[in-house]
Structure formats: structure tokens, C-alpha cells
Design a protein around this motif. Sequence first.
Motif: not given
Length: 648
Positions: A406-412, A427-431, A444-448
Motif C-alpha cells: 500500500g505504498e505510492f512514492l513513499g506515501f502510505p 486515500i481518504a477513508g481507506f484504513e 500487528m500484521f495488517t493489510f496493507p
Amino acid sequence: MLKPKQMTRAVIVGHKNILEETVDALHKANLFQIEDYIEDDSELKIGKPFGNISEISKKLIKIRSIGSLLGVEDVAAQRQDSSKILTDLDDRLNQLDAEVNAVSEKKTELEAELKETESLKKELIPFTNIDLDLDLYHGYEKLAVFSGYVQENVEPAISGITSSYKLYFDPKNSVIVLFVPKEKSEEVSDALAKALFKELRVPDVSGVPSSIIADLEKKEANIVNKIESTDAEIEELNVKYADFILASNELLSIETEKSEAPLRIATTESTFVIDGWIPTEHYDDLQITVNTATNGRAFVSSQEMTSEDEKKVPIEYDNPKVSSPFEEIMDLYARPRYKEIDPTTLIFISFPLFYGMILGDIGYALILLALAFGIKKFVTSDAIKPLMNILIYCQISTLIFGILYGEFLGFPLASIHTDHGVEAGLIAGFETIDLFASPIGGEMFTFPVHRTHLVMTLIVLTALIGVIHINIGYILGFINENKKHGFSAALFEKGSWIVVELGILLIALGYVGMLPIAAGVLVFLIGFVMLVKGEGIKGPIELPALLSNSLSYTRIIAVGLSSIYIASTVNLIAFEMIWEPGTAIGGMTIFAIVVFLFGHALNTVLSIIAPGLHALRLQYVEFFGKFYEGGGRKYDPFGYIRKYTEEK
């Protein structure tokens, strides 16, 4: 796949009067690698070249020299009729040579004149600020003239020697021109030496230096214009003759190769013997080709491969088209030996996998994918295409891991809840979704997968990946060794490492109370004894390397984190320190954009180099060291793949 093509050693024997037809047929087939014959005490001697090889070689050298002078590049061009090229070759080559010589000589003369002008100008520059005609620097019977650099004001010293002198001094360049009576020249020379006088040669021209330099600059500009005009003429010749030069070079190269072929062939007074290699799948084609060309008068036979042959048999890869670009990576290391496993297909999987795991960013993947496709489209070089295909494979892997991370140019992309609050995503609302708690460090193992919040877990995971990769290497080494030296050697040299590792694993399980420790110690000792028997003293010495090899794979997470932190720093500087949200666009905003673009451009370049080098190191050092020997000879068939000519 996983092993080189099967090769057959073949010998072609025939009468010398059909040698030329045989060589011509072999060259067209482009399948048979001729082995150079080395003369011995037998009656067989190295053959003599066909026809007038010296004349062909002269033409080839001339056409290559002209092509180099005109800057003709090896690019795609329409194929030309070879017979027409050969018919017109002498006339067109002579015409081209005359035109090129004329323009080349003109350019050489202009460049010599320009160099001479620049040299004179360089000599005159020290005298620029002394307004004195250069004719006045010489021709006196009773006067001595000193011209040169000094480190200090010399006038007090000169006036102490004589009152009859004339001194011109340029303080800017520390240059003097001094006229004194000849009888005082020795004393003056000594005084100047104390001022570290360094003599200047006076140019042999007439006039005031500043005026001469002005004239020389006009002359220089004129010569440069003429040289540019000559370059334009050369470019016109390039456009006019490029196709002819490329086609002629190809034809003459072919003729030269064929004419010189007998120098590699054993002959007697009346027969020839051609020894060489061909992929077994094409052996029947070789027989048909030679029989057709000689009407069955040459005899082709296959030879049984000996153990000595296995050491020098040329190697031709046998991989699917999709994995063949990675043969370039294998060639950087070494081709496999004939009975060795070819790991090209394994690298096709593991190299992009490790590269993608290291970089794992959607933004950089898209940039590098566009770059690779662009280079593939506009650069026609055969050497570049495989490398661009490798880059494409790596970026597809990077894109997949970029989505996973879940990375784009260093941004999560997704926001995450931490002990210090919520870290917002792009991305607003994407948790971030919590999946399960890692047994390592309570992370904690997460997605992303937020790599910066799962460092300890990922370090252990990458080390485990290393263990798996290394053991695949040991299994391949077991197979290689079994082929070469039998089961026992394979078991003790390669299998022992797996037993040692199993013992270490059982000891670890015993340590946490799942098994008796004694069982693990016993297995470890059995493996240790096997290792000593298989590898000698070298085995126990290299045992600690087992740990360092596995830990080496943690660079997958370490290098990946460094890329994230570089990108994050660029984003921080551009968006929070310079690009103030809500303020009007001004100079700082433009500076922020420049910082953002330059920073990510730099990180994009690093994104090719760092993941590529580290992924390559894991292949060459950690993986290959467990099974791969290499050192195979490249298969190089006798022939030519035509690009610019065709036979009609």
C-alpha cells in the motif's frame, strides 16, 4: 529448461574440391560451431584461405573506416539485394572513398588551422595589456629585452642597477617587458631571478597583441563556421550512403568469414576434415545441408562424447522465451557446464521476486515500467531489449508488492491507527485492516502491510526466505553432485548441510520445550560428521557462514526501508516544510515542486540500482555458492544473421 541443450560432436570429411561449397552451406545454416584445428605431427595441416582474401579484407577495412568517419550507426534498415551490392561494390566504394577523402582532408586542414590559431592566441594573451608592437621586442645591437612573469615589483631592483631602462608592467597578469643596455643584462638577469622571473616566448608576428588577438578571434569564428559546414557535408554523405555502407560491411564480413574458414580446418593434399559441435536436435539438419550442398560427396558423422569433450563442449541455453532475458544475467556470471543445472529459470522467478519485495512501491513501479517500455520502443539494440524485459518483469513484481504494501512514492495509501494516534493515508477513508498479531515483538500484521510498523516480523520473515532459498541451492547442489560424482559424494557434500540445519532446528524446538534437546544434538552431530567427511576441514570452518548467509536476506527489508525513508523525506520537505497548504502559489511553491520532482527522480534512479544490485548479490553469492560452478563455453555457430542484405 534447467539444463543446457544437448550437443553432438560432428566431423565432416570430403574432397578439397568441395570444401568451398561445404563451407558456404555451413555458413548459411548458421548451426555448426567449427572447432579450430591445431596442427600436430599428423599429415593434417591447416588449410589456406579461399580466393583473394587480402583484397576483401582491404575493402572491409576501408568500408568500416568510412562508416566510422561518417558516424554510421548500426540501426534498422531496409534489406538490399546482395548480388546487386556486390556488382556495384567497387565503383560505389571508389566514388564514396573519393568524396569522403575530399571532405575529410578539408576538415583536417581546417582543424589544423584552428589549432594553430588557438595556439598563437594562447601565446599572445599574456602580452594583451602591454600596448607595444611585437616587432619592437627584438633586433637591437645594444639593448637586451626581457619578457616574462614576475612574482613582485622589479623596478626598484632594476633602477638600482641602471637608470637607462624602459619597463612595461601588466599588474593584472604579472607580466613585464624590460629593455636594458646589453652590458647590464647579466646583473639584470640575476635581479629578475630573485623575483622568480619566468621567461615568455615572444610570438613571431608583427603588430600590437590586442589587435592581433581581435583579428585571430574573427579568424577562429570563420574557421569554426567552415568546420560546421564541413560537418554538414559529412552528415549529407552519411544520409546518402548509410544503407550502402551497412549492407557492404555485412556482405564483406560474410565473405571474409567464409574465405578465412579454411584457416580453422584440417586438410591434406586432397581432403578436408571439419570438426565441430551442433545442438543434437539439429544434427539431421546438418546432414541434409551438407549432403544437398555437395551432392552427397561429403560425409558427416557424429562422435561419441568423451569426458574430455564434456569439459569443452559449447553451451547453448534451452529456456522458454519468457525466461530467456535472464540468460543475460547468467552470462554476467558464467554459463553452466554441460552437465550442470542451468538456473536461468529459477532466477526468472527469484530475481524479480526479491527486487519487488525490496522496492514494493506502486509509483516507482509505474514510472520504471513506462521507462522500460519507452526504451524498448525507441532503442533497437539487441543488447538493450533483454535488459528492458528484465526491468519490466521486476516492475510487475514491484507493482504487486506495492499493492500489498500500500505504498505510492513513499506515501502510505491507507491510514493506520498507532499508539501515537492515526497516521493518515493518501486515500481518504481507506484504513488499514488488522489481521493477526505477529508472534515476534507483538507487532500487528495488517493489510496493507506497513513495513515501517512491522520491522522485526519482516526481518525474521526475510531470514526464513533466505533459509528456504539457500536450501533450494543445496538441493540443486545435491543433484549436480550426484550427476558428477555419485550419490555418496552428493550426500556428504551437500546433504550434510541440510542434516546440520535440521539438527539446529530440532535443538531450537527442544529449547522451547517441544522436543528433547538431545534428539536435536544427535542429528546435528550426525550432520557435522557427514560434513567433515564430505567437505573436509573446510566444512566446519564454513559452518558459521550458514547464519550469515541467511541473515544476508534481511537486506530485503533493510534496503526497502531505506527507499521508503528517502521518499518520505522528499515528501516531508516538499509538502510540509516548503509547500504550505492554503498559501498562494509563489516562489516557495515552485521550489517545493522542484524538490519533489528532483528528489523522486533521484530515488527512481536508486530504485533501479539498489534493489537490482542487492537482488543480484543474493543470487550470485548466497544462492549460486551452494550449487553452481559455471565456466561453460558459449556456443558460437559458424554463420551470420543477415540484417541489411538478402539473397534473391
